[in-house]
Motif scaffolding. Structure first.
Motif, PDB file in Angstrom:
ATOM      1  N   TRP A  83     100.539  53.565  23.904  1.00 48.44           N
ATOM      2  CA  TRP A  83      99.186  53.409  23.138  1.00 48.44           C
ATOM      3  C   TRP A  83      98.475  52.247  24.168  1.00 48.44           C
ATOM      4  O   TRP A  83      98.982  51.315  24.509  1.00 48.44           O
ATOM      5  N   THR A  84      97.146  52.498  24.375  1.00 46.89           N
ATOM      6  CA  THR A  84      96.234  51.407  24.752  1.00 46.89           C
ATOM      7  C   THR A  84      95.489  50.604  23.818  1.00 46.89           C
ATOM      8  O   THR A  84      94.767  51.315  23.054  1.00 46.89           O
ATOM      9  N   LEU A  85      95.498  49.521  23.772  1.00 47.08           N
ATOM     10  CA  LEU A  85      94.841  48.597  23.006  1.00 47.08           C
ATOM     11  C   LEU A  85      93.307  48.539  23.446  1.00 47.08           C
ATOM     12  O   LEU A  85      93.035  48.399  24.457  1.00 47.08           O
ATOM     13  N   LEU A  86      92.355  48.811  22.402  1.00 41.16           N
ATOM     14  CA  LEU A  86      91.076  48.776  22.734  1.00 41.16           C
ATOM     15  C   LEU A  86      90.857  47.183  23.140  1.00 41.16           C
ATOM     16  O   LEU A  86      89.742  46.660  23.737  1.00 41.16           O
ATOM     17  N   PHE A  87      91.244  46.253  21.962  1.00 40.01           N
ATOM     18  CA  PHE A  87      90.983  44.838  22.148  1.00 40.01           C
ATOM     19  C   PHE A  87      92.651  44.101  22.539  1.00 40.01           C
ATOM     20  O   PHE A  87      93.418  44.538  21.833  1.00 40.01           O
ATOM     21  N   PRO A  88      92.388  43.258  23.334  1.00 44.77           N
ATOM     22  CA  PRO A  88      93.719  42.544  23.822  1.00 44.77           C
ATOM     23  C   PRO A  88      94.154  41.789  22.552  1.00 44.77           C
ATOM     24  O   PRO A  88      93.432  41.381  21.733  1.00 44.77           O
ATOM     25  N   VAL A  89      95.812  41.865  22.443  1.00 43.66           N
ATOM     26  CA  VAL A  89      96.377  41.031  21.358  1.00 43.66           C
ATOM     27  C   VAL A  89      95.809  39.650  21.434  1.00 43.66           C
ATOM     28  O   VAL A  89      95.683  38.991  22.458  1.00 43.66           O
ATOM     29  N   GLY A  90      95.524  39.097  20.012  1.00 42.32           N
ATOM     30  CA  GLY A  90      95.121  37.685  19.996  1.00 42.32           C
ATOM     31  C   GLY A  90      93.469  37.527  20.220  1.00 42.32           C
ATOM     32  O   GLY A  90      92.842  36.577  20.212  1.00 42.32           O
ATOM     33  N   ALA A  91      92.995  38.741  20.889  1.00 41.67           N
ATOM     34  CA  ALA A  91      91.270  38.599  21.089  1.00 41.67           C
ATOM     35  C   ALA A  91      90.648  38.730  19.627  1.00 41.67           C
ATOM     36  O   ALA A  91      91.051  39.393  18.767  1.00 41.67           O
TER      37      ALA A  91
END
Length: 91
Positions: A83-91
């Protein structure tokens, strides 16, 4: 690499799965603390759950999933996809 894993619960094994839930949640808490779990939770209907893991590769994911304390006959891995995150983790 992010993996989205869907567990479908086996209705006939609900009692056994619920008995193991405290250990399962401790396992998830440890994975969250060490950064391998992004997020997890059941669907509102209680029939399945979605778990998002951040691990190096499929072999690492397999090792993580093998350690889940839920009885192996109480759920089915219905889907496992990168899965590709649209928003980085922690953003």
């Amino acid at each position: 690499m992010i993996f989205a894993v869907q567990y479908d619960f086996v209705p006939e094994q609900t009692e056994r799965r619920l008995a193991a839930r405290p250990a399962h949640r401790e396992w998830l808490t440890a994975l969250k603390a060490d950064g391998r779990l992004v997020q997890a939770g059941p669907f509102a209907d209680g029939l399945a759950a979605l778990l998002l893991f951040d691990v190096d590769d499929e072999a690492a994911l397999d090792a993580v999933l093998a350690a889940d304390p839920y009885p192996k006959d109480a759920y089915v891995v219905a889907s496992c996809r990168t899965w590709t995150l649209l928003f980085p983790v922690g953003a």
